[in-house]
Structures are given as structure tokens and as C-alpha cells.
Design a protein around this motif. Structure first.
Motif, PDB file in Angstrom:
ATOM      1  N   SER A  68      50.217-120.077  78.288  1.00 38.04           N
ATOM      2  CA  SER A  68      50.206-120.808  79.553  1.00 38.04           C
ATOM      3  C   SER A  68      49.082-120.303  80.448  1.00 38.04           C
ATOM      4  N   GLY A  69      48.641-121.185  81.313  1.00 39.43           N
ATOM      5  CA  GLY A  69      47.657-120.852  82.334  1.00 39.43           C
ATOM      6  C   GLY A  69      48.025-121.550  83.624  1.00 39.43           C
ATOM      7  N   GLU A  70      47.764-120.903  84.745  1.00 38.33           N
ATOM      8  CA  GLU A  70      48.204-121.449  86.037  1.00 38.33           C
ATOM      9  C   GLU A  70      47.160-121.167  87.108  1.00 38.33           C
ATOM     10  N   ILE A  71      46.963-122.122  87.989  1.00 34.44           N
ATOM     11  CA  ILE A  71      46.098-121.928  89.148  1.00 34.44           C
ATOM     12  C   ILE A  71      46.805-122.512  90.368  1.00 34.44           C
ATOM     13  N   THR A  72      46.781-121.766  91.483  1.00 31.03           N
ATOM     14  CA  THR A  72      47.469-122.201  92.696  1.00 31.03           C
ATOM     15  C   THR A  72      46.622-121.894  93.925  1.00 31.03           C
ATOM     16  N   LEU A  73      46.827-122.695  94.942  1.00 29.30           N
ATOM     17  CA  LEU A  73      46.260-122.449  96.258  1.00 29.30           C
ATOM     18  C   LEU A  73      47.381-121.926  97.138  1.00 29.30           C
ATOM     19  N   ASN A  74      47.157-120.794  97.797  1.00 26.75           N
ATOM     20  CA  ASN A  74      48.196-120.091  98.537  1.00 26.75           C
ATOM     21  C   ASN A  74      47.828-119.977 100.015  1.00 26.75           C
ATOM     22  N   ARG A 130      52.643-121.986  98.295  1.00 23.95           N
ATOM     23  CA  ARG A 130      51.679-122.119  97.213  1.00 23.95           C
ATOM     24  C   ARG A 130      51.885-123.460  96.522  1.00 23.95           C
ATOM     25  N   ALA A 131      50.817-124.030  96.032  1.00 26.68           N
ATOM     26  CA  ALA A 131      50.874-125.297  95.304  1.00 26.68           C
ATOM     27  C   ALA A 131      49.832-125.250  94.202  1.00 26.68           C
ATOM     28  N   GLY A 132      50.190-125.736  93.034  1.00 23.70           N
ATOM     29  CA  GLY A 132      49.240-125.668  91.936  1.00 23.70           C
ATOM     30  C   GLY A 132      49.764-126.317  90.679  1.00 23.70           C
ATOM     31  N   LEU A 133      49.166-125.924  89.559  1.00 26.04           N
ATOM     32  CA  LEU A 133      49.428-126.558  88.274  1.00 26.04           C
ATOM     33  C   LEU A 133      49.506-125.497  87.187  1.00 26.04           C
ATOM     34  N   ARG A 134      50.483-125.649  86.297  1.00 20.45           N
ATOM     35  CA  ARG A 134      50.615-124.757  85.147  1.00 20.45           C
ATOM     36  C   ARG A 134      50.563-125.574  83.855  1.00 20.45           C
ATOM     37  N   TYR A 135      49.758-125.121  82.907  1.00 20.66           N
ATOM     38  CA  TYR A 135      49.690-125.758  81.586  1.00 20.66           C
ATOM     39  C   TYR A 135      50.359-124.843  80.567  1.00 20.66           C
TER      40      TYR A 135
END
Length: 459
Positions: free
Chosen positions: A326-332, A345-350
Motif C-alpha cells: 500500500s501507498g498513501e498520501i495526505t494533506l494535513n 487530514r484528507a488523502g488517498l490510499r492505494y
């Protein structure tokens, strides 16, 4: 009433019946030239199918030899509206003529014989009659090495689903633990301590000055650890499992200017009971993570994770290997107003999951998870903070497909809300402790309850 043409069950065939008030029962006739075991099942798609199997080519009251309602797992037959499909599995029949009667629940043998169901919800029902052995190219039961009987196959599919549920929960816990940890630490090391007013405190400024040499060296600034206990139980009466997970996560932090980074190791021990069949799991994973301060209230963070799980099956459950990437990026963001602290925080996880059930088949899927997390904290004093938060995850998961196109589970497009609360305690300038608890609020298939305790020690 509607009739399907005669077929030999050696040839897999399906017929879709449009059930209405005036055409309330469908009949599927087939002939066997020799004794053999057959599977008879429905695949909805729109109402609640119930089936009766009769000997002979005309259904007569008292001639019913088998029936079923709601026993086919969603993973095998798919959903039937808001209900379950029906399955008569691996049923041995002599040569001769047979008739399957199908209609909407509730449906009695006498109504099947009469060909009239007084109360139906109009919709389509697909009925399939097939040889109980594997059929090459058939979507739901393909050719696999040393094929198990239908019941064993259903149990294997259910186990695959359970292992994937456990892996998804592990992924969520790692994401939440590290995401909240990074938010907590960054809100402090960049000047938003519990005793602050939104700007760096004198103590923090002094500490930052004293730590200049440490930040410029290769030594970590701190190490931290967290234990999370999770109870995961399936409550839709489909897979019927309960799992206890004991998760240990530990990592090292390092700050270099506006860059914050670290890496964590995870170990999880799990125990699962599924319809009396037990298994234990051992998982180990690594998760590097990093965050970059954009301004005084905004930072971006990301992580990458790999977790391997070994499943030790007993009492009917198989050994398995599960690989989760998995990989994840978020804006906090964080904002402090007097004693109140707001974090989000809001973002996306694959996620890519690959599961191998030893001795049978493999299965994999890809999933995108959209993350939205808000937390409210209140500083009771300079050492104690209480907090509560809401995590929303929207899951966009493709259907799980196994070896030889075996359909494990349908695609999922659904959102789940998790509620949490806890307390952080600053022991001294170098050590802090915390406890928390969380639970799902709207998961229709599972009950998920977690308790955690953590520690962070600056070096």
C-alpha cells in the motif's frame, strides 16, 4: 409459470426467469443419463430466490427431494437484492427427469407444485444446474488442481474473504496509527505544543536550539511504540467469523529542517474462529513515512507499507500467504485556538493484495481508499490532552478474481465511518504516553472495535 428447456446436467446451463404476479414460479427441467452429483444455485439478481427440487418432469406435492433458501454465500452466487441466493450443493441424483421450481421468498412446496406463489416481489432470477465437478471456463467454479467438493470450495472462498478483511483492517490501523502519530508530533516539534498559543513556546524554542546538533546528525530524534488490540467480527451471517488481532507498531522519528521522516515496523498476531474452524496468523510489516511542513498550519505526508501474513490453518482452514502492498498520501492541517486543537487530514490510499491459499488457488485485488479524518483536542492542562475524532474511508475496490477466473467477491463501493477518543499525557519533556479506543459506526458487514496504548521517548 415459466419453463426452461430440458438439458443434461452434464452441460452447465442457466436460465433467467422474470418473476411477476402473473408468472410467479419458474420451472427448470433437466435429465440425467446416469447417476451423478449436481449443483443447483441461483444468482438473483433482483429478489430473494427460493428453490425446490422435484423428481420427475412435473412437480407434484410430496415429490420434493431438496430445497434451499439463503444458503449460498455472496462470494459465490453474488447478491440477490438485499437478500441471499440459494444453493443445493453436491447433491447426488439417480438417472431420470428432474424439475427445479424457483420463486421469490416466501415460497412453499405446495405453491411450487401448484405453480403459483401468492406473494412475490417482481424481478429476475437466474437458475444454474451443473455437474458438481469443475467446468472449464465457468466463471464461478473453474478447473483447479485437485478440486475440492463444493462445500470445501465455499469454505475456501469464505476463508479468502476473511483473510482479506483482516488484511484491510491491518492496513487501516497502520495508516491511522502513523497518520495520527505524525500529526501529533509535527504539531509539537513545529511549535504547537499543548501549552502553546499557536506560536512556538519559549520551552520549545529552547529545546529546538538545544537539539540543533541532533537534528543535523544522523541520529533519530525519538523512538515510539504502540500496541493495538482489535476485535473484528462479521455480523451479516455470511462469512461467520471472529478475529482477535494483537498489533505492535514501533518506529523512529527524525526531523531535518521542515522535513519530518521515520520508519516503523509492525508485528501482528491474530486468532480467527470461522464456523468452528480456527487459524492463527503472524504478520510482519515495514512502513517508511515522511512529512513536509508547507506553512504554519499545513503539511503534506505520505507512507509506503508492505505487510506479509502467514496463516496457520487448523480444523478445516487452510494455510495461506498474504502479501499486502500500500501507498498513501495526505494533506494535513492543524489549528490551535487557546486550549483547543483542531487537526484534519484528507488523502488517498492505494492497496494491492495478493492471497495464496495453499493447495487450492490464488486471488488478488486492487483498491483505492479515500480518507477524510478530523480530530478535536482539548488541553486540560500543560500535560494532559483529551481528544475525539471521526475517520471516514470510502472504499473503491475491484472484484476479487482468483486462479482460472474464480470469482471470490464482488466489487465494493462503500463508505465506513470510525469514531475514536482518547487521552495524551506528557510525563516530562522527553516522554509522552497515550491511550485511545475506536469503533466503526456504520459498517454493515463487520463490527470493528480497537483499543490502543502508545509511548514516545525523545533521545
Amino acid at each position: 409459470m415459466a419453463f426452461a428447456p430440458y438439458v443434461s446436467a452434464i452441460q452447465t446451463q442457466s436460465q433467467t426467469f422474470s418473476i411477476t404476479e402473473s408468472n410467479s414460479v419458474g420451472f427448470f427441467n433437466f435429465n440425467l443419463l446416469q447417476s451423478q452429483a449436481v449443483d443447483i444455485f441461483t444468482q438473483g439478481p433482483s429478489n430473494d430466490p427460493e428453490i425446490f427440487l422435484f423428481s420427475g418432469n412435473t412437480p407434484l406435492a410430496g415429490n420434493s427431494i431438496a430445497s434451499d433458501d439463503d444458503s449460498c454465500p455472496d462470494a459465490f452466487c453474488g447478491v440477490a437484492g438485499s437478500a441471499r441466493n440459494s444453493l443445493i450443493a453436491n447433491f447426488l441424483l439417480d438417472s431420470g427427469d428432474y424439475t427445479v421450481a424457483v420463486s421469490d421468498f416466501s415460497f412453499s412446496e405446495s405453491e411450487a407444485a401448484a405453480g403459483v406463489n401468492s406473494f412475490v416481489d417482481p424481478g429476475d432470477i437466474t437458475v444454474t444446474v451443473r455437474d458438481a465437478g469443475p467446468i472449464d471456463g465457468f466463471l464461478f467454479v473453474p478447473v483447479i488442481p485437485d478440486p475440492a467438493p463444493m462445500q470445501q470450495l465455499i469454505e475456501d472462498i469464505a476463508q479468502i474473504e476473511q483473510e482479506q478483511e483482516q488484511s484491510e483492517n491491518t492496513n487501516r490501523v497502520i495508516s491511522s496509527v502513523i497518520g495520527n502519530h505524525v500529526g501529533d508530533v509535527i504539531s509539537n516539534v513545529f511549535g504547537f505544543s499543548p501549552s502553546g498559543t499557536g506560536a512556538p513556546s519559549e520551552n520549545n524554542a529552547a529545546a529546538a536550539s538545544a537539539d540543533t546538533d541532533n537534528h543535523s546528525s544522523f541520529l533519530p530524534d525519538a523512538f515510539w511504540g504502540k500496541h493495538v488490540y482489535t476485535s473484528l467480527s462479521e455480523d451479516s451471517n455470511n462469512l461467520g467469523y471472529t478475529t482477535d488481532l494483537y498489533q505492535f507498531i514501533g518506529g523512529l522519528d527524525k526531523r531535518v529542517g521542515n522535513l519530518f521522516m521515520g520508519s516503523a515496523l509492525t508485528y501482528i498476531y491474530g486468532e480467527t474462529n470461522q464456523a468452528g474452524n480456527n487459524s492463527s496468523t503472524h504478520s510482519i510489516g515495514i512502513t517508511p513515512y515522511a512529512a513536509y511542513k508547507i506553512n504554519d498550519f499545513l503539511f503534506v505526508s505520505g507512507l509506503a507499507s508492505y505487510v506479509y501474513t502467514g496463516v496457520n490453518g487448523t480444523q478445516g482452514r487452510r494455510d495461506a500467504d498474504v502479501h499486502n502492498y500500500s501507498g498513501e498520501i495526505t494533506l494535513n492541517a492543524f489549528k490551535k485556538v487557546e486550549n483547543f486543537l483542531l487537526k484534519g487530514r484528507a488523502g488517498l490510499r492505494y492497496t494491492h493484495n495478493y492471497t495464496s491459499l495453499k493447495g487450492t488457488f490464488d486471488a488478488d485485488y486492487d483498491q483505492l481508499t479515500w480518507i477524510s479524518d478530523v480530530e478535536f483536542g482539548y488541553n486540560i492542562n500543560s500535560n494532559v490532552q483529551v481528544f475525539t475524532g471521526i475517520l471516514y474511508e470510502y472504499i473503491d475496490k475491484e472484484s476479487t478474481v482468483g486462479t482460472s477466473r474464480l470469482a471470490i467477491s464482488p466489487a465494493v463501493h462503500d463508505g465506513v465511518i470510525y469514531f475514536r477518543g482518547g487521552l495524551n499525557y506528557k510525563v516530562n519533556e522527553k516522554m509522552s504516553l497515550g491511550i485511545d479506543a475506536s469503533s466503526d459506526l456504520n459498517d454493515e458487514d463487520n463490527d470493528i472495535l480497537s483499543f490502543g496504548a502508545n509511548i514516545r521517548i525523545e533521545i
